[in-house]
Scaffold this motif. Structure first.
Motif: not given
Length: 148
Positions: A22-35, A53-66
């Motif tokens: 029941n989350v209203k907004e996702i602000l940030e997602i951190e994703v681990g990405v294998g090299e 776009k147009g979802s609860i994730m619009e404007g969310a920061n997506i961070i990739f960690k290698i």
């Protein structure tokens, strides 16, 4: 492009999580990405933002960690990194078998099919083709920051 399908998978997984919690907004997602995946993270980020776009994730920061790739020989126990594997493959791989990418540059087929590492690489120490990828081949959501 596999970056788009992976971005869609991340988007859908985060959306399922948000709905279940029941989350209203996702602000940030951190994703681990294998090299070993050799992803173009700019394309992946753009794809994610277009999907969001147009979802609860619009404007969310997506961070990739290698996550660095690492290999371990089952025969002698030697471990090595992806740079060593790529250098070995480049030395042994016929130039006429390279794949032309969208920009016209030549790529090893490993970029498109990471599991080919098992067919193209061997242990730099003993030459065995019996090795494991011990890390660096996954794409996984590590953290989601939300607004309830």
């Amino acid at each position: 492009m596999h970056e788009w399908s992976l971005a869609e998978g991340i988007y859908r997984a985060a959306l399922e999580f948000a709905e279940a919690q029941n989350v209203k907004e996702i602000l940030e997602i951190e994703v681990g990405v294998g090299e070993l995946m050799q992803l173009d993270l700019d394309i992946m980020k753009e794809a994610f933002h277009m999907l969001a776009k147009g979802s609860i994730m619009e404007g969310a920061n997506i961070i990739f960690k290698i996550e660095k790739a690492e290999f371990k020989c089952e025969k002698c126990g030697y471990t090595w990194d992806f740079e060593t594997a790529k250098e070995q493959i480049a030395r042994n791989f016929s130039k006429d078998r390279l794949i032309k990418n969208e920009e016209g540059a030549l790529d090893l087929p490993l970029h498109y099919m990471p599991d080919l590492i098992y067919a193209l690489a061997t242990c730099p120490k003993c030459g065995s083709s019996n090795f494991l990828v011990t890390q660096g081949r996954e794409v996984k959501i590590r953290k989601i920051v939300v607004k309830k």
